[in-house]
Design an enzyme around this catalytic site. Sequence first.
Site, PDB file in Angstrom:
ATOM      1  N   SER A 128       0.859  -1.189   0.000  1.00  0.00           N
ATOM      2  CA  SER A 128       0.000   0.000   0.000  1.00  0.00           C
ATOM      3  C   SER A 128       0.887   1.228   0.000  1.00  0.00           C
ATOM      4  O   SER A 128       2.011   1.202   0.519  1.00  0.00           O
ATOM      5  CB  SER A 128      -0.892   0.010   1.246  1.00  0.00           C
ATOM      6  OG  SER A 128      -1.532   1.264   1.397  1.00  0.00           O
ATOM      7  N   TYR A 151      -0.859  -0.886  10.471  1.00  0.00           N
ATOM      8  CA  TYR A 151      -1.035  -1.195   9.048  1.00  0.00           C
ATOM      9  C   TYR A 151       0.059  -0.551   8.216  1.00  0.00           C
ATOM     10  O   TYR A 151       0.658  -1.195   7.346  1.00  0.00           O
ATOM     11  CB  TYR A 151      -2.413  -0.744   8.578  1.00  0.00           C
ATOM     12  CG  TYR A 151      -2.735  -1.156   7.158  1.00  0.00           C
ATOM     13  CD1 TYR A 151      -3.012  -2.491   6.861  1.00  0.00           C
ATOM     14  CD2 TYR A 151      -2.741  -0.236   6.118  1.00  0.00           C
ATOM     15  CE1 TYR A 151      -3.294  -2.897   5.561  1.00  0.00           C
ATOM     16  CE2 TYR A 151      -3.024  -0.632   4.816  1.00  0.00           C
ATOM     17  CZ  TYR A 151      -3.296  -1.957   4.545  1.00  0.00           C
ATOM     18  OH  TYR A 151      -3.571  -2.355   3.260  1.00  0.00           O
TER      19      TYR A 151
END
Length: 226
Positions: A128, A151
């Site tokens: 990401s 994350y």
Amino acid sequence: MTTTLITGANRSLGLETARRLVEAGHTVYAGMRDTATGAEARAIGARPVQLDVDDQQSVDAAIASLPRLDVLVNNAGVLGTSFGVEDLSAEALRTVLDTNVVGLVRVTQAALPLLRASDAPVIVNVASGVGWPRLLSTEGTDEFGVRAIPYAASKAAVIALTVQYAKNLPGFRINVSDPGYTDTDFNHHSGHQTVTEGTDATVMLAGLDASGPTGEFHNRHGRIDY
């Protein structure tokens, strides 16, 4: 025919990646924790296989069930339960790292013997932009507003380990993709990209031949510069 394994392939980005690679002519094994959730994967021509990236026995059994392997797409991941500092704990961090980083390595290591037997082995790790410091720290990017620590840390690790795997395995094509801010369950369907757009980079990297790049980070627009 190219044989491909995709982890976390029962929904969202993983399922769309499976659909597109089946369409491209791959034999796709759709890894998922519970094959009872594999109806959509079956409907698009993928072959569900029980695979929990957090469970070594499950991973070993899934890999052992494959006749061969040319492409591994490490897509499985979790968002976690911590979205700032006040709700952050060591356990919250560990949970995300265990799945998104340790789980990815667990699957990759188990798959290496089969991949080494391929004429053109490929690994695509789905990360990401929130793992990329430049994007995280640049106002105006989709990533800038993200406060979640586990994350982001996990995806930064995925990018780094991709580079290191590529250096260690020069005969492979090993790259990392950024789906971008895509409409998925992860963000309560707030993303501005479709799942097809979100899988553009992953599908492109999964289709590389031996002349393709390795150790690079791509989104749907191309290579993401350092």
